[in-house]
Design an enzyme around this catalytic site. Sequence first.
Site: not given
Length: 300
Positions: A108, A281
């Site tokens: 991320d 994610h």
Amino acid sequence: MALLDGFTHHRIATGTVDIHVAQGGEGPPLLLLHGFPETHAMWRLVAPDLARRYTVVAADLRGYGDSDKPADAGDTGHALYSKRAMAADMVAVMTALGHPRFRLAAHDRGARVAHRLALDHPETVERLCLMDIVPGSVVYGTVDQRVATAYWHWFFLIQPAPFPERLLGLDAEFVLTSALRGLSPHAGQGEASPFPPAVMKEYLRCFRDPATLHAMCEDYRAGAGIDLAHEAEDRRLGRRIHCPTLVLWGKKGLVGRAYDPLAVWGEVCRDLKGEALDCGHFLPEERPQDVLRALLDFMG
């Protein structure tokens, strides 16, 4: 801070900020970088096993966790939270620890720092793993309703201070929980959750700090401005990542649904491989064994 068994904690002075790291293991150095809205603790299910083969350094990014959170002092360009500045922090950390060259795995926002680090400091990175991102210029350049819905925080956090900071602080726990669940809606709940109570307590301890909330907003403001300028300069100069690079993404997350990660990163990386994992994610927390396998196979 006790979520990584066998790791010791240090604050490393870089000359501009002090960066908090957890370090463990022996062997070739491996730097791990987290993403929003988390800390180095996101590596807790992977780092101890990696430490059997590597000297693992799990760092809190500038502005996150227990690292310093410099004030912007009216900097309208948000350069203090550019990925260039954050990458320089990590080079300084690893140099201070005696590791001028190292392997690097990041998720991320940390992967955005790693992307910049590999371009700005190519001599330092032996192998690179980027998890569940495409370049920021691709996101902003192709945004549609699906992207805007999943990445709502990209557009909220960049609003001028103190608007998002004030709203985030009204119920930090609700925002944190919503962000985690929103980015991995298919992750388990209750006992099966990748974010058990002790982990949520640690994330919340850091997230609810007003200085952290401001720093996170500055991170995203930089991502919508100066970081895009740096990416545009890379394209103009034809700069690419030369070290072997592994891209991992969650097939159930936005990156897996909205982009072709290998095609996108193929424009940036000269030596590329990758795979999708069966998750959303937060790969190291949802599929830690798959991440561990991929990293051990790739990092050598």
